[in-house]
Design an enzyme around this catalytic site. Structure first.
Site: not given
Length: 537
Positions: A278, A382
Site C-alpha cells: 500500500e 489483502e
C-alpha cells in the site's frame, strides 16, 4: 420438485437457538458426545454458539472442530450433484446429494442461470491468508492441540479449507506489537546487521511450516511495509512522503533478497514478493501505518534497475515480482505507467490488489487491467472487515453481514479475472488485535485463550465455499447471474464443474442451472445463503 433442504434448515435453526440458550449447562456433555462421534468418524457438523440475531459462530477446541470430509466418490456420478450450503440461520457447509432434473410445472419465481463450460477465462492460483505477527501471537496463546486444529482448519487438504496461498510480511506491520525492520542500524549499507527477529522465529516461520507440512503445494508470497527508516527520505518507518532514497535503491533490493534467502534457510520458499504494501498510504497526511511511498515512475525504475536484476541474478531467480499491492482505484493507470519500461514489465509476473476502496471503484477496472496486460495475472492479496472508522465494534462475533461481504467480493473478483483471493490476519483476539497503532479489524477466526477455543465466523465459510472445492489449476467458465443471485463457476482439473452462488434474497429462491453438456439442476436456495454445487462434466 426443486431440491430443498427446508427440513435441515429448520432443524439447524432450532438447534442453534436451543444450544445458544442452554450452552453453559450442556457444554461438557456436548463435547463428550461430539468427541465420541469424531472418534467413530461420523461427527463433522458445526457446534454453534449465538451472539445475537444473525450472529452464529462455530466453536472449536482441542478435541473437536467441524470438518468437511472429502466426498466418496470424490466426483459425483453422472446425473447427480453435491450441494453445500451455509446460511444466515445457521447452516455451515451442510452437504446434500441429489439428482439432476428440471423444475416442475407450476413452480413460480424460478431464476434461470446458464452454464457454458466452453467459454473459459483465467486459471485459478488459489486462496489463502496472512501469517502476521498478531495472528501468530493469538495462535500461540492456545494449547498445542487447539493450535493444530486451527491451522488444519485452513490448510489441511483432507478436512480443512485447503488453502494453497500464504502471505508473509517482510518484517513488521501494524499487526505487530512494535515497529521494527530487519536492519534498524543507521547507515548499515552493507546490511552487516541484517537479521530476522523473534517475531519470525516465534510467530511466522513455525506456523508457515505447519501449513506447508499439511499441504506441500502452498505458495508463500511476501510484502514489505517499509524499508528501514535510515534508507528513507524522512528517517521514519511511517509518515507523510516517506520515499526510499535513490542511493538506497540497490541496498533495499539486497535487503529483500536477504529476507528471501534467510527464509529459505528456515525451510520456507518465498515464491513471490511485491514491490511494497500500500504505497498510497505514504501520501496520506497523519496516517500512522508503516508505509513507504512509490510513484509509478520510482517503482518502475527500482524494478527495472535493482529488484528485477537482483532476483534474477541470484540463486532465487525463480522468485516472482508483484506490482502495486494496493487499491484498485490505481488501476489500470498506475500499472500501465510502470509497464512503460519494458524491463520492469518483463520482471513483473502479477498485479496485487487490495479491496478497501472497492466501494468507490467499479470492478470493471480489473477487466481493463487484464485486457491491457493479459499476460500478467491479477491477485487479491489483502481483505478484512471492520477496517472503517465507522466500524464499531471492530469484531462482531458471528456477523453474517460480514460473511456476505466476503463471498460477494470473491465472486466479483473471480468474475473480473482475479486468479485468487487472500484474506488478512488468519486469527485475531476479541478486540481485533494486537495492533501497535490501534488499527484493529475483524478476522475469519477469533481466538479465546481463556477457554482454549476459537470461533469460526461466517467469513471463514465464505472463503471455504471456494477454497475447498476450486482446486489450483481450475479454470473459470461462463455463468449468467442476477442482482439477487450472484454466481461464478469453474471447471476443475478433475473435470468437475463447481458453481458458487449467493442468494441475497430474504426468502428461499428456486434456481435452475442449465448446462447443455450435463443437464438441468433445480434447487431451492435458502434465504441469504452461500451455495457450492458440484457435478461431473
Amino acid at each position: 420438485m426443486p431440491v430443498r433442504i427446508r427440513f435441515n434448515r429448520t432443524t439447524v435453526s432450532q438447534r442453534v437457538r436451543r444450544r445458544a440458550n442452554m450452552w453453559n449447562t450442556r457444554m461438557i456433555v456436548l463435547l463428550l458426545v461430539v468427541a465420541f462421534l469424531a472418534v467413530q468418524g461420523k461427527a463433522s457438523e458445526c457446534v454453534p454458539r449465538s451472539f445475537g440475531t444473525d450472529r452464529i459462530v462455530c466453536v472449536c477446541n482441542a478435541t473437536y472442530c467441524d470438518v468437511t470430509p472429502l466426498n466418496n466418490p470424490r466426483v459425483p456420478r453422472n446425473g447427480t450433484f453435491y450441494w453445500y450450503v451455509s446460511s444466515r440461520n445457521g447452516l455451515r457447509l451442510n452437504m446434500a446429494s441429489a439428482e439432476f432434473g428440471s423444475c416442475p410445472v407450476g413452480v413460480s419465481s424460478i431464476v434461470v442461470l446458464n452454464v457454458n463450460t466452453t467459454a473459459r477465462y483465467q486459471t485459478i492460483l488459489g486462496f489463502g491468508t496472512a501469517f502476521t505477527d498478531s495472528a501468530g501471537i493469538n495462535l500461540n496463546k492456545l494449547s498445542s492441540a487447539t493450535q493444530d486444529q486451527l491451522i488444519r482448519s485452513y490448510y489441511d487438504p483432507e478436512v480443512g479449507s485447503r488453502y494453497t496461498l500464504g502471505r508473509i510480511p517482510i518484517a513488521g506491520t501494524d499487526f505487530s506489537t512494535r515497529p521494527y525492520t530487519y536492519d534498524d542500524y543507521p547507515n548499515d549499507t552493507t546490511l552487516q546487521h541484517f537479521a530476522l527477529t523473534q517475531e519470525d522465529y516465534h510467530y511466522k516461520i513455525p506456523n508457515a511450516r505447519r501449513a506447508l507440512e499439511l499441504n506441500p503445494e502452498v505458495k508463500f508470497f511476501s510484502s514489505a511495509w517499509t524499508a528501514p527508516a535510515w534508507m528513507k527520505t524522512i528517517d521514519s518507518i511511517n509518515g507523510y512522503f516517506g520515499f526510499l532514497k535513490r542511493e538506497n535503491y540497490q541496498t533495499f533490493a539486497d535487503y529483500i533478497l536477504r529476507f528471501i534467502e534467510d527464509y529459505r534457510d528456515n525451510g520456507i520458499d518465498i515464491w513471490a514478493v511485491s514491490t511494497g504494501n500500500e504505497p498510497l498510504n505514504a501520501f496520506i497526511p497523519g496516517i500512522s501505518l508503516p508505509s513507504m511511498a512509490w510513484t509509478p515512475g520510482t517503482v518502475r525504475d527500482w524494478i527495472a534497475n535493482n529488484l528485477g536484476p537482483t532476483l534474477r541474478a541470484s540463486s532465487r531467480n525463480g522468485t516472482r515480482i508483484f506490482v502495486l499491492d494496493d487499491q484498485r482505484i490505481e488501476l489500470p493507470w498506475y500499472v500501465q505507467a510502470v509497464f512503460q519500461d519494458s524491463r520492469a514489465r518483463d520482471y513483473t509476473t502479477g498485479i496485487a490488489v487490495h479491496w478497501y476502496d472497492d466501494s468507490f471503484v467499479p470492478p470493471t477496472v480489473l477487466t481493463e487491467m487484464h485486457d491491457d496486460s493479459p499476460d500478467k495475472f491479477i491477485l487479491l492479496t489483502e481483505a478484512c472487515t471492520g477496517f472503517r472508522i465507522t466500524d464499531f465494534p471492530k469484531v462482531i462475533l458471528g456477523s453474517w453481514n460480514r460473511g456476505e461481504q466476503y463471498i460477494l467480493s470473491i465472486i466479483q473478483y473471480m468474475n473480473h479475472w482475479s486468479v485468487g483471493w487472500v484474506d488478512w490476519n488468519f486469527a485475531l483476539d476479541s478486540e481485533g488485535g494486537p495492533n501497535w497503532v490501534n488499527n484493529t479489524v475483524d478476522a475469519p477466526i477469533i481466538v479465546n485463550p481463556d477457554t482454549d477455543e476459537f470461533y469460526k465466523q461466517p467469513m471463514y465459510y465464505a472463503l471455504k465455499h471456494f477454497s475447498r472445492f476450486v482446486d489450483r489449476g481450475s479454470v473459470r467458465i461462463s455463468i449468467t447471474d442476477t442482482d439477487d443471485i450472484r454466481a461464478t463457476a469453474f471447471v476443475t482439473p478433475s473435470e468437475e464443474v463447481v458453481v458458487v452462488l449467493y442468494n441475497r434474497n430474504q426468502q428461499p429462491t428456486t434456481v435452475t442451472l442449465n448446462d447443455p453438456e450435463a443437464g438441468t439442476i433445480c434447487v431451492e436456495l435458502p434465504a441469504c445463503s452461500m451455495n457450492t454445487i458440484i457435478y461431473a462434466r
